[in-house]
Enzyme design. Structure first.
Site, PDB file in Angstrom:
ATOM      1  N   ASP A 109      11.081  23.997  66.158  1.00 13.61           N
ATOM      2  CA  ASP A 109      10.822  25.441  66.195  1.00 13.61           C
ATOM      3  C   ASP A 109      10.879  25.998  67.613  1.00 13.61           C
ATOM      4  O   ASP A 109      10.276  27.010  67.914  1.00 13.61           O
ATOM      5  CB  ASP A 109       9.456  25.759  65.552  1.00 13.61           C
ATOM      6  CG  ASP A 109       8.300  25.089  66.271  1.00 13.61           C
ATOM      7  OD1 ASP A 109       8.542  24.190  67.096  1.00 13.61           O
ATOM      8  OD2 ASP A 109       7.149  25.473  66.005  1.00 13.61           O
ATOM      9  N   LYS A 160      -4.176  22.370  72.634  1.00  9.09           N
ATOM     10  CA  LYS A 160      -4.782  23.675  72.354  1.00  9.09           C
ATOM     11  C   LYS A 160      -6.192  23.824  72.962  1.00  9.09           C
ATOM     12  O   LYS A 160      -7.189  23.961  72.230  1.00  9.09           O
ATOM     13  CB  LYS A 160      -4.810  23.939  70.854  1.00  9.09           C
ATOM     14  CG  LYS A 160      -3.477  23.636  70.178  1.00  9.09           C
ATOM     15  CD  LYS A 160      -3.015  24.668  69.215  1.00  9.09           C
ATOM     16  CE  LYS A 160      -1.567  24.511  68.844  1.00  9.09           C
ATOM     17  NZ  LYS A 160      -1.130  23.287  68.225  1.00  9.09           N
ATOM     18  N   ASP A 219       8.640  29.231  71.713  1.00 10.78           N
ATOM     19  CA  ASP A 219       8.185  28.704  70.433  1.00 10.78           C
ATOM     20  C   ASP A 219       8.275  29.877  69.460  1.00 10.78           C
ATOM     21  O   ASP A 219       7.656  30.923  69.688  1.00 10.78           O
ATOM     22  CB  ASP A 219       6.733  28.243  70.613  1.00 10.78           C
ATOM     23  CG  ASP A 219       6.115  27.734  69.337  1.00 10.78           C
ATOM     24  OD1 ASP A 219       6.576  28.115  68.249  1.00 10.78           O
ATOM     25  OD2 ASP A 219       5.153  26.961  69.429  1.00 10.78           O
TER      26      ASP A 219
HETATM   27  N1  GDD Z   1       8.093  16.090  59.326  1.00  9.75           N
HETATM   28  C1  GDD Z   1       7.020  16.757  59.747  1.00  9.75           C
HETATM   29  N2  GDD Z   1       5.824  16.543  59.099  1.00  9.75           N
HETATM   30  N3  GDD Z   1       7.120  17.634  60.770  1.00  9.75           N
HETATM   31  C2  GDD Z   1       6.022  18.309  61.169  1.00  9.75           C
HETATM   32  C3  GDD Z   1       4.762  18.126  60.526  1.00  9.75           C
HETATM   33  C4  GDD Z   1       4.681  17.198  59.432  1.00  9.75           C
HETATM   34  O1  GDD Z   1       3.617  16.966  58.832  1.00  9.75           O
HETATM   35  N4  GDD Z   1       3.852  18.939  61.140  1.00  9.75           N
HETATM   36  C5  GDD Z   1       4.517  19.587  62.109  1.00  9.75           C
HETATM   37  N5  GDD Z   1       5.819  19.232  62.127  1.00  9.75           N
HETATM   38  C6  GDD Z   1       6.861  19.740  63.030  1.00  9.75           C
HETATM   39  C7  GDD Z   1       6.954  21.263  62.990  1.00  9.75           C
HETATM   40  O2  GDD Z   1       7.921  21.692  62.044  1.00  9.75           O
HETATM   41  C8  GDD Z   1       7.353  21.612  64.421  1.00  9.75           C
HETATM   42  O3  GDD Z   1       8.748  21.610  64.596  1.00  9.75           O
HETATM   43  C9  GDD Z   1       6.761  20.476  65.250  1.00  9.75           C
HETATM   44  O4  GDD Z   1       6.476  19.409  64.346  1.00  9.75           O
HETATM   45  C10 GDD Z   1       5.467  20.902  65.966  1.00  9.75           C
HETATM   46  O5  GDD Z   1       4.533  21.364  65.009  1.00  9.75           O
HETATM   47  P1  GDD Z   1       3.880  22.826  65.087  1.00  9.75           P
HETATM   48  O6  GDD Z   1       3.013  22.976  63.896  1.00  9.75           O
HETATM   49  O7  GDD Z   1       4.907  23.853  65.341  1.00  9.75           O
HETATM   50  O8  GDD Z   1       2.929  22.621  66.347  1.00  9.75           O
HETATM   51  P2  GDD Z   1       2.482  23.692  67.442  1.00  9.75           P
HETATM   52  O9  GDD Z   1       3.553  24.653  67.737  1.00  9.75           O
HETATM   53  O10 GDD Z   1       1.165  24.225  67.038  1.00  9.75           O
HETATM   54  O11 GDD Z   1       2.250  22.731  68.723  1.00  9.75           O
HETATM   55  C11 GDD Z   1       3.239  21.787  69.126  1.00  9.75           C
HETATM   56  O12 GDD Z   1       4.292  22.425  69.826  1.00  9.75           O
HETATM   57  C12 GDD Z   1       3.918  23.045  71.074  1.00  9.75           C
HETATM   58  C13 GDD Z   1       5.177  23.613  71.685  1.00  9.75           C
HETATM   59  O13 GDD Z   1       5.625  24.638  70.900  1.00  9.75           O
HETATM   60  C14 GDD Z   1       2.560  20.734  70.005  1.00  9.75           C
HETATM   61  O14 GDD Z   1       3.481  19.705  70.217  1.00  9.75           O
HETATM   62  C15 GDD Z   1       2.097  21.338  71.332  1.00  9.75           C
HETATM   63  O15 GDD Z   1       1.564  20.319  72.177  1.00  9.75           O
HETATM   64  C16 GDD Z   1       3.280  21.998  72.024  1.00  9.75           C
HETATM   65  O16 GDD Z   1       2.870  22.630  73.242  1.00  9.75           O
HETATM   66 MG    MG Z   2       5.326  25.228  66.906  1.00 11.75          MG
END
Ligand code: GDD
Ligand code: MG
Length: 358
Positions: A109, A160, A219
């Protein structure tokens, strides 16, 4: 080198558009984010990508028939009703990834132009177990935040943190290079968070490195971030619109996909992306918005700062205001007002003004 794309999250903050498509399929200026990622992987010389998804995401990815840019695409699917988090899917794909050398992991994403090559080279030099790309932002509290030492080793990582508890403004950009040794750190078939469970273990062993990178990074997890990603890319567009504008006004930057019809006296832009097959009637005004494909916008409607889902029908003189997200196939009757920040569920028929959220 292979790449694994994490794309099985639920995109809850982008509802209702994410009710009917995974985040990674959201168009960024009329091209799904995933296609933009695959295109960049191809340019980096990567030949194989593994999509780590859930069953529903796999369904949508196959339904949309994405452009693969010559990459060999494999799917690794979380077990039904058991999301594996950000770490579990990496372990699950162990056999597909193999043990021949380091591999790239990307959050699906993120819209970015950071050079994957740069972090790959850096990782190889350090011979680390994991290297993560870091990016400086003003408000790190929505992300994972890292503190690095002079030798690029990560001293501390907090996922976070509260606003005043972030040690730096350097966030995890969701781009990792991992050594196959990482498979020994992640349990099998168990939901695991890279950020909360695996990174702390690696830090203890002095095995986690960070590379601060510069460029475009966003993001798309929230409507504002999604619109901003579109705007940033639109800004780089200088192309002249090829479609005929009969007495309508286009205020650049605007991107108009194929087979779009635009009526007389209509003003489009600035910062508008319009998906294919959209029909826009006379005297419509649209700015700072993303319109997905197959939308119909009737005479006199105004759309400002909104996201309009695929196949939606916007009635005559309707006003859709800032930060509104209109789901796919919503039908809005004539003369309706949708106030700022409202979301409308897919397929709903709107017959009254929306002043409160529904
Ligand atoms: N296959 C799979 N299964 N993918 C997953 C799952 C799951 O259960 N959960 C999350 N993902 C994928 C999401 O689709 C996304 O592309 C990525 O893993 C990160 O998950 P998000 O839910 O978008 O996390 P976030 O945005 O709150 O935080 C993450 O991204 C930030 C940067 O945008 C973390 O990695 C943070 O540390 C980071 O700063
Ligand atoms: Mg994200």
């Amino acid at each position: 080198m292979k790449a694994l794309i994490l794309a099985g999250g639920f995109g809850t903050r982008l509802r209702p558009i994410s009710c009917t498509r995974p985040k990674t399929l959201f168009p960024i200026v009329n091209k799904p984010l995933l296609e933009r990622i695959l295109q960049r992987l191809e340019k980096t010389g990567i030949k194989e990508a593994i999509l780590a998804v859930n069953g529903l995401t796999e369904f949508y990815l196959k339904k949309y028939t994405i452009e693969k840019y010559g990459l060999d695409i494999k799917y690794s699917i979380d077990p039904p009703k058991k999301p594996l988090g950000t770490g579990g899917p990496i372990k699950k794909a162990e056999r597909l990834i193999g043990k021949s050398g380091p591999f790239l992991v990307l959050n699906g994403d993120i819209f970015t132009d950071l050079e994957y090559k740069e972090i790959i080279e850096f990782h190889k030099k350090k011979q680390a177990i994991a290297t993560i790309a870091l990016y400086e932002v003003d408000d790190p509290s929505r992300y994972g935040v890292a503190e690095i030492l002079d030798n690029n080793r990560i001293k501390q990582f907090i996922e976070k943190p509260k606003k005043d508890e972030a040690p730096t403004k350097l966030i995890n950009a969701g781009i990792y290079v991992l050594d196959p040794k990482i498979f020994n750190y992640i349990p099998k078939d168990k939901p695991t968070s890279m950020e909360r469970e695996i990174f702390p273990k690696l830090i203890k062993e002095k095995n986690l490195f960070g590379l601060t990178m510069q460029g475009l990074w966003m993001d798309i997890g929230k409507p504002a971030g999604y619109l901003q990603a579109n705007n940033k890319l639109l800004k780089t567009y200088h192309k002249k619109n090829k479609i005929r504008m009969q007495n309508s006004e286009i205020k650049t930057p605007v991107a108009i996909d194929s087979d779009v019809k635009i009526g007389l006296g209509t003003v489009i832009g600035p910062y508008v992306a319009i998906g294919k097959n959209t029909i826009i009637a006379n005297n419509v005004k649209i700015n700072h918005s993303v319109i997905l494909p197959d939308v119909t916008i009737k005479e006199g409607a105004t759309i400002k700062g909104a996201i309009i889902g695929e196949g939606a029908v916007i009635g005559k003189n309707v006003k859709v205001n800032k930060d509104c997200v209109i789901g796919d196939y919503v039908e809005i009757e004539d003369n309706i007002l949708i106030c700022e920040g409202r979301a409308v569920c897919p397929g709903t028929k709107i017959t009254e003004n929306i002043i409160n959220s529904i």
